[in-house]
Design a protein around this motif. Structure first.
Motif, PDB file in Angstrom:
ATOM      1  N   PHE A   1      -8.712   4.642  -2.910  1.00  0.00           N
ATOM      2  CA  PHE A   1      -8.895   5.108  -3.464  1.00  0.00           C
ATOM      3  C   PHE A   1     -10.463   4.753  -3.633  1.00  0.00           C
ATOM      4  CE2 PHE A   1      -8.880   4.906  -7.820  1.00  0.00           C
ATOM      5  CZ  PHE A   1      -8.065   6.108  -8.231  1.00  0.00           C
ATOM      6  N   GLY A   2     -10.738   5.618  -4.151  1.00  0.00           N
ATOM      7  CA  GLY A   2     -12.527   5.523  -4.603  1.00  0.00           C
ATOM      8  C   GLY A   2     -13.156   5.086  -3.883  1.00  0.00           C
ATOM      9  N   THR A   3     -13.637   3.586  -3.415  1.00  0.00           N
ATOM     10  CA  THR A   3     -14.359   2.637  -3.170  1.00  0.00           C
ATOM     11  C   THR A   3     -12.999   1.416  -2.541  1.00  0.00           C
ATOM     12  OG1 THR A   3     -15.302   1.534  -4.450  1.00  0.00           O
ATOM     13  CG2 THR A   3     -16.546   3.333  -3.385  1.00  0.00           C
ATOM     14  N   GLU A   4     -11.967   1.484  -2.917  1.00  0.00           N
ATOM     15  CA  GLU A   4     -11.345   0.284  -3.064  1.00  0.00           C
ATOM     16  C   GLU A   4      -9.788   0.451  -1.545  1.00  0.00           C
ATOM     17  OE1 GLU A   4      -8.060  -2.750  -5.452  1.00  0.00           O
ATOM     18  OE2 GLU A   4      -9.453  -0.532  -6.072  1.00  0.00           O
ATOM     19  N   TRP A   5     -10.300   0.186  -0.944  1.00  0.00           N
ATOM     20  CA  TRP A   5      -8.430  -0.371   0.129  1.00  0.00           C
ATOM     21  C   TRP A   5      -7.046  -1.027  -0.118  1.00  0.00           C
ATOM     22  CZ3 TRP A   5      -8.646   3.087   4.344  1.00  0.00           C
ATOM     23  CH2 TRP A   5      -9.608   3.956   4.951  1.00  0.00           C
ATOM     24  N   THR A   6      -6.201  -0.085   0.121  1.00  0.00           N
ATOM     25  CA  THR A   6      -4.967  -1.135  -0.256  1.00  0.00           C
ATOM     26  C   THR A   6      -5.426  -1.803   1.093  1.00  0.00           C
ATOM     27  OG1 THR A   6      -3.184   0.671   1.236  1.00  0.00           O
ATOM     28  CG2 THR A   6      -3.565   0.148  -1.031  1.00  0.00           C
ATOM     29  N   PRO A   7      -4.400  -3.094   0.909  1.00  0.00           N
ATOM     30  CA  PRO A   7      -4.145  -3.744   2.235  1.00  0.00           C
ATOM     31  C   PRO A   7      -2.955  -3.267   3.306  1.00  0.00           C
ATOM     32  CG  PRO A   7      -3.953  -5.090   0.308  1.00  0.00           C
ATOM     33  CD  PRO A   7      -3.865  -4.593  -0.196  1.00  0.00           C
TER      34      PRO A   7
ATOM     35  N   PHE B   1       1.839   0.558  -2.674  1.00  0.00           N
ATOM     36  CA  PHE B   1       0.894   0.750  -3.453  1.00  0.00           C
ATOM     37  C   PHE B   1       0.437   1.966  -4.337  1.00  0.00           C
ATOM     38  CE2 PHE B   1      -0.332  -3.654  -0.629  1.00  0.00           C
ATOM     39  CZ  PHE B   1      -0.635  -4.204  -1.178  1.00  0.00           C
ATOM     40  N   ARG B   2       0.032   1.641  -5.153  1.00  0.00           N
ATOM     41  CA  ARG B   2      -0.421   3.210  -6.055  1.00  0.00           C
ATOM     42  C   ARG B   2      -1.167   2.787  -6.915  1.00  0.00           C
ATOM     43  NH1 ARG B   2       1.365   5.738 -10.648  1.00  0.00           N
ATOM     44  NH2 ARG B   2       1.887   4.849 -11.582  1.00  0.00           N
ATOM     45  N   PHE B   3      -2.049   3.130  -6.892  1.00  0.00           N
ATOM     46  CA  PHE B   3      -3.410   3.471  -7.746  1.00  0.00           C
ATOM     47  C   PHE B   3      -2.814   3.969  -9.170  1.00  0.00           C
ATOM     48  CE2 PHE B   3      -5.192   2.011  -3.478  1.00  0.00           C
ATOM     49  CZ  PHE B   3      -6.236   1.050  -4.213  1.00  0.00           C
ATOM     50  N   PRO B   4      -3.687   3.374 -10.256  1.00  0.00           N
ATOM     51  CA  PRO B   4      -3.683   4.526 -11.136  1.00  0.00           C
ATOM     52  C   PRO B   4      -4.226   5.545 -11.485  1.00  0.00           C
ATOM     53  CG  PRO B   4      -4.773   2.044 -11.945  1.00  0.00           C
ATOM     54  CD  PRO B   4      -4.208   2.034 -10.515  1.00  0.00           C
ATOM     55  N   SER B   5      -3.869   6.811 -12.202  1.00  0.00           N
ATOM     56  CA  SER B   5      -4.348   7.542 -12.000  1.00  0.00           C
ATOM     57  C   SER B   5      -5.274   8.193 -13.016  1.00  0.00           C
ATOM     58  CB  SER B   5      -3.284   8.875 -12.539  1.00  0.00           C
ATOM     59  OG  SER B   5      -2.863   8.519 -13.401  1.00  0.00           O
TER      60      SER B   5
END
Length: 280
Positions: free
Chosen positions: A25-31, A58-62
């Protein structure tokens, strides 16, 4: 998103599969996000199958959660948790005559940093994280399709859900009474029933929905308009399919809120009464 999966069928009645996924998400990866699925045939007569699964989520903020004006919260953390479910399904029927399927599923989910929109003293809603939410319940679904004749067919779908969603976080202040309570604006019971009658290129669809009482305050306090009453919704649609040499078209007319029900989805924001739509 990247994922890899593996499937194993040790015998004709049992199947096992595993999925390993990772989201960006963007430049961030989930584990790494693992999931395990198991299904087994209980009886070939009636096609009775039992299923179970366990998965991390995992759910990133929209974008709305983060930046909606007014109310967006750019400091939100992503939701994360584990979900477990188990259920049983069946399917019977007769070719060119009818088919009937039914399923019942139990689920149990523990989510940290649950994102929820709540009213503020400034007059608008804003999202925030709840430290821990326990969502669980049962969902039951049934579908029936009947071929009445060469030109007539009938379909019925029903769904019933019982889904408590309980705040199991820590009090945010000494006056916080939200712990152990149902999340605001989340109904505990929902039900839908849809019937479809088809004749040649025409179809008539009737949909009925029910939503149970919803709390407007995290404390579930019923004073000062602390709840939204249960309501029932009825919609009806007539559709005509048109086939031409250059396109497949359909024209559809709908009557929503057929019985002019007065209801609210959000406190102090009344929803439309009976209204009409036309689609091409």
């Amino acid at each position: 998103t990247g994922s890899v999966s593996a499937k194993w069928k040790p015998n004709e009645r049992l199947g096992i599969s595993a999925v390993l996924r990772e989201d960006m998400f963007g430049t961030e990866w989930t584990p790494f996000i693992p999931a395990l699925f198991v299904d087994g045939v209980i009886s070939h007569k009636g096609n009775v199958v039992a299923k179970a699964s366990i998965s991390r989520n995992f759910r990133f903020p929209s974008l709305n959660d983060l930046y909606f004006l007014p109310g967006g919260n750019p400091d939100l953390r992503k939701e994360q948790g584990w979900t477990y479910d188990a259920g049983v399904s069946m399917a019977i029927g007769k070719s060119e005559s009818y088919s009937f399927t039914a399923s019942a599923t139990w689920f149990d989910s523990y989510v940290d940093d649950w994102i929820i929109w709540l009213p503020t003293t400034k007059g608008f809603f804003s999202p925030r994280n709840i430290k821990r939410v326990h969502a669980y319940g049962v969902e039951v679904e049934a579908n029936l399709d009947v071929k009445l004749s060469q030109e007539w067919n009938l379909g019925v779908n029903t769904n019933l859900s019982w889904t408590p969603s309980i705040n199991e976080g820590e009090p945010m202040s000494p006056a916080d009474k939200s712990v152990g309570k149902q999340l605001p604006y989340v109904p505990e019971y929902t039900a839908t029933a849809t019937a479809r009658l088809g004749w040649r290129s025409w179809s008539l669809l009737y949909k009925w929905c029910h939503y149970s009482e919803r709390y407007t305050m995290s404390s579930n306090d019923l004073s000062l308009s602390g709840n939204l009453p249960k309501y029932y919704m009825n919609n009806i649609t007539l559709e005509k399919s048109i086939q031409t040499s250059w396109a497949d078209l359909s024209i559809k007319g709908s009557i929503n809120n057929l019985f002019d029900e007065e209801y609210l989805s959000v406190l102090s924001r009344p929803m439309p009464g009976i209204n009409f739509e036309i689609f091409l």
